[in-house]
Enzyme design. Structure first.
Site, PDB file in Angstrom:
ATOM      1  N   HIS A  87     136.839  69.505  30.813  1.00 38.43           N
ATOM      2  CA  HIS A  87     137.300  68.749  29.502  1.00 38.43           C
ATOM      3  C   HIS A  87     136.973  69.443  28.162  1.00 38.43           C
ATOM      4  O   HIS A  87     137.626  69.203  26.956  1.00 38.43           O
ATOM      5  CB  HIS A  87     136.710  67.274  29.491  1.00 38.43           C
ATOM      6  CG  HIS A  87     135.249  67.024  29.036  1.00 38.43           C
ATOM      7  ND1 HIS A  87     134.110  66.945  30.284  1.00 38.43           N
ATOM      8  CD2 HIS A  87     134.528  67.123  27.713  1.00 38.43           C
ATOM      9  CE1 HIS A  87     132.980  66.907  29.576  1.00 38.43           C
ATOM     10  NE2 HIS A  87     133.246  67.038  28.335  1.00 38.43           N
ATOM     11  N   ASP A 224     134.135  68.661  37.244  1.00 37.82           N
ATOM     12  CA  ASP A 224     134.568  68.968  35.600  1.00 37.82           C
ATOM     13  C   ASP A 224     134.027  70.231  35.243  1.00 37.82           C
ATOM     14  O   ASP A 224     133.017  70.610  34.719  1.00 37.82           O
ATOM     15  CB  ASP A 224     133.635  67.716  35.071  1.00 37.82           C
ATOM     16  CG  ASP A 224     134.384  67.815  33.455  1.00 37.82           C
ATOM     17  OD1 ASP A 224     134.946  68.625  32.990  1.00 37.82           O
ATOM     18  OD2 ASP A 224     134.109  66.748  33.013  1.00 37.82           O
ATOM     19  N   SER A 651     128.211  68.487  26.891  1.00 33.04           N
ATOM     20  CA  SER A 651     129.071  68.665  27.851  1.00 33.04           C
ATOM     21  C   SER A 651     129.094  70.264  28.022  1.00 33.04           C
ATOM     22  O   SER A 651     129.291  71.101  27.124  1.00 33.04           O
ATOM     23  CB  SER A 651     130.662  68.226  27.596  1.00 33.04           C
ATOM     24  OG  SER A 651     130.506  66.950  27.316  1.00 33.04           O
TER      25      SER A 651
END
Length: 714
Positions: A87, A224, A651
């Site tokens: 992402h 991810d 992240s």
């Protein structure tokens, strides 16, 4: 603050005495990591010397990067490969995708250096050094200056420090950031590499597996990750703008990937760039966040996303253009909902009020910052600012760049006098053709529903004058108004030039629209922040002063504990253990291939977020996962939990074991702890990471990326 008080504050901020704070809480700066924190890490299983974190030539921090100013990443090879989340790389993946070559849907694998894809406006930044310059800032008279003069002083000092490091190495620069609510200031030296190329990504079905259904949830099976490469000047191995002649960057050190795995209770550490926490925030600030920021944010985004999704599902071309916008919007839409539920479920506002009463009682005895921390004044200031903050949130979500509407971006650019770069005289406005980034019908529908919603939600005093046009010319119909606005304004016409000050310019509906919405912004902003050159203490400044004093008082009252500063997108370390979340029926600290296959079956039955390609079913239904199998469980483990501290910006942060080896990438927190940005609860807070073995398995078995696997030493 007098000299004695300043000395006490500095001592308390850097206190090295034993502390009662839970060991797994905290986002610690590395250069001044308290010895007791390091000793606790040792007790958890960290086996390297403290210099291995920061200071040594091969320190772990040298492998960790700020990824494009919004995420984190880690260098994993001698040729500059960078792992981050899928992402985090999503916009780059989207920007290279077309209906004919849909890398979001199908993934992308560069078979050679020549096939690796360059990316506009992306970078990685390495932190080279950090130091406390509070004494220097104070000596320059910072505390006695007005807000505008303070800003100029920091800018001037930042420029001076940057000049000094550039004299040594022209590729370096310095940022100065406030810590502890502005009670301290740190200078950080960075080196930025701007030639960053996409190397590998799996299909979105896996990189975003679970979608909004599973976002912020556990258990997770999301793979991810994405892979980029840093390119450098071929002569210097240093930063250089994109050039076909650039070559892969060769770092002195890189993170070693481990396939050994982990077990419950093992040491785990994340290192990255957490964006923002507000754990020193007062109870009044938390209440305002809940009522005047989170609530209007998720209300407006819900309306917008419904319109956006309707168009995305009707057209693959539209989906490609808006996938990234939708993901960015929905992430904090759901976060705001979850945070408010957590604030209420644990009674956080009242918890803070009780703690603030303790500070008030302590202050009455200690006389620390006497007549500075004023809780009654703080309550009054927040009461005055509440309606303004809500109005600002409603305005930003509807009219600013956050709205994801191109027309809004252009209207505000004209209002703010941002003319074409090619216009040397500054006489006209023009816009580049970026029609590949947005869709006319989708933007029109989104703006219309948001205009209607804004009128229903906003206070009458904050309605732009465009609603008079909507009422008089279009009978109150926002859809008809937007259709007319888009058709008549030159803002969306390719190749059009709007000459500033001309009759056509002043009459253009887009210019009229931009001026009207900007007038509302100026009204709200002036009430909160005053005029641009004001010398009077503004509402926002007064609140900031009280929050700063409150932070200093808290730290002083608890001076037997070391205190970390709130996150501000500077490098931080968080540590803890691999640990399950013992809530409900699911107490596992990892997920397996079997669990994703079960969800994929739901995808076949119509749950869109669980739908995956047949090849993914086949790969993850294998009887033997080879070297990617965990030796303890006999399973392919997909994602896992630690009690490390995490927030936005983390992240893509590398997750290390006790030997400093890479075992995963952090990508999410859990629903039960969405209030952790303002209150960390070790019982509830968990960091969700993708297992590095799952990452390499997909690179190997799906991508057949042999050259990359060899490059990372496997």
């Amino acid at each position: 603050m007098n000299k004695k008080s300043t000395t006490l504050l500095v001592a308390s901020l850097l206190a090295l005495s034993p502390f009662k704070a839970l060991a797994d809480e905290g986002m610690w700066t590395l250069y001044n990591l308290p010895t007791q924190v390091y000793e606790t890490m040792r007790g958890y299983g960290f086996s390297l010397p403290q210099s291995a974190l920061y200071g040594a030539a091969d320190a772990i921090k040298n492998n960790v990067v700020n990824f494009s100013g919004y995420c984190s990443g880690v260098v994993v090879s001698p040729d500059g490969l960078v792992f981050t989340n899928h992402h985090c790389g999503f916009e780059a993946i989207r920007s290279h995708s077309t209906v004919a070559h849909d890398y979001m849907a199908n993934g992308f694998i560069a078979k050679s250096y020549a096939e690796e894809l360059p990316n506009k406006d992306m970078f990685v930044s390495f932190m080279k050094d950090q130091r406390d310059i509070t004494t220097q800032v104070k000596a320059l008279g910072y505390d006695v200056l007005g807000r505008a003069a303070q800003s100029k002083l920091i800018d001037s000092l930042e420029n001076a420090l940057t000049d000094s490091v550039k004299a040594i190495d022209s590729t370096l620069h310095v940022n100065i950031d406030p810590f502890y609510e502005g009670n301290k200031w740190f200078a950080t030296t960075y080196q930025d590499f701007t030639d960053l190329r996409l190397v590998f990504t799996i299909p979105k079905s896996m990189g975003k597996f679970g979608g909004e259904t599973d976002n912020w949830m556990w258990p997770r099976q999301t793979c991810d990750f994405s892979v980029f490469r840093i390119y450098a000047n071929p002569k210097t191995n240093g930063p250089a703008p994109y050039s076909k002649d650039n070559v892969p960057y060769h770092p002195k050190t890189w993170a070693r990937v481990s396939l050994d795995g982990y077990k419950e209770g093992d040491f785990a550490m994340t290192m990255g760039y957490p964006g923002s926490t507000e754990r020193y925030l007062s109870s009044y600030g938390i209440q305002q966040m809940r009522d005047d920021q989170n609530e209007p944010r998720y209300q407006i985004r819900g309306v917008k996303q419904e319109a956006m999704l309707r168009h995305m599902r009707a057209s693959e071309a539209v989906r490609i253009k808006y996938d990234s916008k939708f993901a960015q919007s929905s992430n904090y839409w759901k976060n705001s909902i979850g945070m408010n539920k957590c604030i209420d479920s644990i009674g956080l506002v009242n918890q803070k009020r009780t703690f603030e009463q303790q500070i008030r009682q302590w202050q009455d005895t200690a006389r620390y910052l006497d007549h500075k921390v004023d809780f009654d004044l703080l309550a009054k200031l927040y009461a005055r600012s509440g309606r303004l903050m809500k109005a600002m949130t409603q305005w930003s979500e509807t009219f600013s760049r956050r709205s994801n509407v191109e027309f809004n971006t252009r209207a505000m650019a004209i209002t703010n006098q941002k003319r074409a770069k090619s216009d040397k005289k500054g006489s006209f406005f023009a816009f580049d053709d970026n029609s590949d980034q947005w869709d006319y019908a989708t933007d029109a529908d989104m703006l219309a529903v948001m205009l209607k919603n804004y009128r229903e939600q906003a206070a009458p005093e904050f309605l732009p004058t465009i609603y008079q046009i909507i009422d008089k010319q279009f009978g109150g119909d926002c859809q008809r108004y937007v259709k007319w606005l888009f058709a008549k304004s030159a803002l969306l016409k390719k190749g059009s030039k709007l000459y500033a000050g001309s009759k056509a310019f002043n009459a253009d509906p887009g210019v009229v629209y931009g001026r009207a919405i900007n007038a509302v912004y100026e009204k709200i902003s002036k009430a909160l922040r005053g005029d641009r050159n004001t010398t009077v203490k503004t509402l926002v400044d007064s609140i900031a002063d009280q929050e700063r004093y409150l932070c200093a008082a808290k730290v002083q009252m608890e001076m037997d504990k070391p205190h970390y500063s709130d996150a501000n997108f500077t490098m931080r370390l968080s540590y803890g253990q691999v640990k399950p979340l013992t809530l409900g029926s699911n107490t596992a600290y990892y997920t397996t291939a079997e669990s994703i296959v079960e969800k994929m079956k739901k995808g076949d039955e119509g749950v869109i977020d669980y739908k995956a390609e047949p090849v993914m079913h086949e790969l993850l239904s294998a009887n033997d996962f080879g070297r990617y199998t965990d030796p303890r469980t006999g399973k392919l483990q997909l994602c896992f939990l630690t009690n490390n501290d995490i927030t936005g910006g983390n992240s893509g942060s590398p997750m290390f074991d006790g030997k400093g080896r890479l075992i995963g990438l952090a990508f999410d927190g859990n629903w039960d702890s969405l209030s952790s940005d303002i209150n960390f609860d070790s019982r509830l807070a968990r960091c969700i990471g993708v297992d590095i073995r799952y990452v390499v398995f997909m690179m190997d078995r799906w991508g057949h990326a042999d050259r990359l696997i060899k490059e990372i030493g496997l």
